[in-house]
Design a protein around this motif. Sequence first.
Motif, short mmCIF file in Angstrom:
data_model
loop_
_atom_site.label_atom_id
_atom_site.label_comp_id
_atom_site.label_asym_id
_atom_site.label_seq_id
_atom_site.Cartn_x
_atom_site.Cartn_y
_atom_site.Cartn_z
N ALA A 88 0.83 -1.22 0.00
CA ALA A 88 0.00 0.00 0.00
C ALA A 88 0.86 1.27 0.00
N SER A 89 0.43 2.24 -0.77
CA SER A 89 1.12 3.54 -0.78
C SER A 89 1.12 4.16 0.62
N ALA A 90 0.12 3.77 1.44
CA ALA A 90 0.02 4.31 2.80
C ALA A 90 1.29 4.01 3.60
N LEU A 91 1.93 2.86 3.33
CA LEU A 91 3.13 2.49 4.09
C LEU A 91 4.33 3.36 3.71
N PHE A 92 4.44 3.69 2.42
CA PHE A 92 5.51 4.61 2.00
C PHE A 92 5.28 5.97 2.68
N ILE A 93 4.03 6.42 2.67
CA ILE A 93 3.70 7.74 3.22
C ILE A 93 3.93 7.76 4.74
N LYS A 94 3.54 6.69 5.41
CA LYS A 94 3.75 6.57 6.86
C LYS A 94 5.23 6.73 7.19
N SER A 95 6.07 6.09 6.39
CA SER A 95 7.50 6.14 6.63
C SER A 95 8.06 7.55 6.37
N ILE A 96 7.67 8.16 5.27
CA ILE A 96 8.16 9.51 4.94
C ILE A 96 7.75 10.51 6.03
N LEU A 97 6.53 10.35 6.56
CA LEU A 97 6.01 11.30 7.55
C LEU A 97 6.41 10.95 8.99
N ASN A 98 7.18 9.87 9.14
CA ASN A 98 7.60 9.41 10.48
C ASN A 98 6.40 9.21 11.41
N LEU A 99 5.37 8.55 10.93
CA LEU A 99 4.19 8.31 11.77
C LEU A 99 4.43 7.07 12.62
N PRO A 100 3.70 6.94 13.74
CA PRO A 100 3.96 5.80 14.64
C PRO A 100 3.66 4.45 14.00
N ASN A 101 4.32 3.40 14.49
CA ASN A 101 4.07 2.05 13.97
C ASN A 101 2.74 1.49 14.48
N GLU A 102 2.26 2.03 15.59
CA GLU A 102 1.04 1.49 16.22
C GLU A 102 -0.17 1.99 15.46
N MET A 103 -0.31 1.57 14.23
CA MET A 103 -1.46 2.02 13.43
C MET A 103 -1.79 1.01 12.34
N ARG A 104 -3.04 1.12 11.81
CA ARG A 104 -3.42 0.41 10.59
C ARG A 104 -3.11 1.34 9.43
N ALA A 105 -2.48 0.82 8.39
CA ALA A 105 -2.19 1.66 7.22
C ALA A 105 -2.49 0.85 5.97
N PHE A 106 -3.37 1.36 5.12
CA PHE A 106 -3.69 0.62 3.89
C PHE A 106 -4.24 1.53 2.81
N GLU A 107 -4.47 0.93 1.64
CA GLU A 107 -4.93 1.69 0.46
C GLU A 107 -6.32 1.18 0.06
N ILE A 108 -7.15 2.08 -0.41
CA ILE A 108 -8.50 1.69 -0.86
C ILE A 108 -8.66 2.07 -2.32
N LYS A 109 -9.26 1.16 -3.09
CA LYS A 109 -9.56 1.50 -4.50
C LYS A 109 -11.04 1.34 -4.78
N GLU A 110 -11.67 2.37 -5.27
CA GLU A 110 -12.96 2.30 -5.96
C GLU A 110 -13.07 3.60 -6.72
N ALA A 111 -12.27 3.67 -7.80
CA ALA A 111 -12.24 4.87 -8.65
C ALA A 111 -12.21 6.13 -7.77
N CYS A 112 -12.98 7.13 -8.14
CA CYS A 112 -12.91 8.41 -7.42
C CYS A 112 -13.58 8.36 -6.06
N PHE A 113 -14.22 7.22 -5.73
CA PHE A 113 -14.90 7.10 -4.44
C PHE A 113 -13.94 6.69 -3.32
N GLY A 114 -12.71 6.29 -3.67
CA GLY A 114 -11.77 5.70 -2.70
C GLY A 114 -11.59 6.52 -1.43
N ALA A 115 -11.41 7.82 -1.56
CA ALA A 115 -11.15 8.64 -0.37
C ALA A 115 -12.40 8.75 0.50
N THR A 116 -13.57 8.77 -0.14
CA THR A 116 -14.81 8.85 0.64
C THR A 116 -15.00 7.55 1.42
N ALA A 117 -14.66 6.41 0.79
CA ALA A 117 -14.69 5.14 1.52
C ALA A 117 -13.76 5.25 2.73
#
Length: 391
Positions: A88-117
């Motif tokens: 997931a791109s979320a893991l690259f972003i988590k690392s760049i932003l130095n976010l804590p490991n104690e989290m769920r990080a993942f990517e969602i796909k449904e065309a332009c609806f993904g962020a609303t999901a």
Amino acid sequence: MTAVGIDQIGVYTPAQYIETTELAKRRQVDPNKFTIGIGQDQMAVPNPTTDIVSMGANAARVFLSKVDTSKIGLLIVGTESGIDQSKASALFIKSILNLPNEMRAFEIKEACFGATAGIMTAQDYVKSHPGKTALVIASDISRYGLNSGGEVTQGAGAVAMLISEHPRILEFLPQSASYSDDVNDFWRPNYSATAFVDGKYSTEKYLEFFTHTFNDYLKQTNLKVADFEALTYHLPFTKMGIKAQRLAVEGQSDKTQTRLSRHFEESAKYCRQIGNLYTGSLYLSLVSLLHHKNLKSGDLIGLYSYGSGSVAEFFAGHLVNGYQNQLSANQMADFITSRQLLSIDEYEAIYTECGKIRTDDYELMPEAVVSDGEVYFAGVKDHLRQYKVKG
Ligand code: CAA
């Protein structure tokens, strides 16, 4: 019930653009078709150091120094311009932003609806994890191809949002209305770098799904159209939203029609200047409205999300007292006016370069191109994408 909503919002878009009137001349089309008929004035052009990870990280960096990152327990990236079939791109972003490991990080796909999901999932998460927050990022590069019918409706950018209890920008109402059906209006097979789209069918479905979700929402909440200070829409190109807006205001008083139309124009300004952000488009419309109009706390804003394929959702929220202090409106205005204008030749060369599928190792230097943000894609080493932060 705990109030949940958007506490922070940050936008990132490439620093280079073209004028659609110049594109029209090159494609031998009447410029009015692009600026009036389709409703797009300019289009952001991403360069090879830009991808969904760099844009998403840059969008979150707009506000990250203002929030307690140790509370972020969920990171979701909504995208349809994925850079990997597995990780997931979320893991690259988590690392760049130095976010804590104690989290769920993942990517969602449904065309332009993904962020609303992502936002709907984030709301549930925040409600069930008191004290925790969620970071939702919409990040996409919209590509239909040089000389294609959809070319003028391309664009690129990311919107990052922190979802929390007691939000400082927009407090969501608990209701929402969703609608889904199996529709072939827009898709991108794994072997293609550009999307396939039936633009007119897509518009038809977008409007049909708007009618379903908006009417359902009004029924669920007992709200009236006139109760909304503004309606914001997923805007792949501004004409599409104008058509939904016409349906929404049909039969309303002049006062309501005038208010909603004026606010629609304000919400569409960034889309006119940047183009289609796919997953981020609706949220760019919200930011555009808030940056161009000083609304009152308590004002009700409607949000219509549509993702081809297709899934739609209508939801709404009240503006929070002092929301203006959380926005970076001046910064964004300065950024838009300082972007570098490209000729159509330059745009075509960059577009072609970005579309090349490379399987070798390579390094990109930010100096070699106008590198957009602080975070940039620096190339590939041992089949792994590399990201760097300038300075
Ligand atoms: N002056 C003023 N207006 C003019 C004009 C002129 N000289 N010439 C044409 N027009 C008007 C037309 O009357 C028409 O207006 P209406 O829509 O109000 O009828 C408009 O300009 C467009 O003209 P055409 O329909 O003839 O244009 P086209 O055949 O080139 O198609 C398009 C336009 C459908 C938008 C095409 O650009 C396209 O397919 N774009 C991509 C589609 C898209 O983004 N779909 C969204 C999918 S949803 C999404 O975001 C994706 C997702 O979920 C992943």
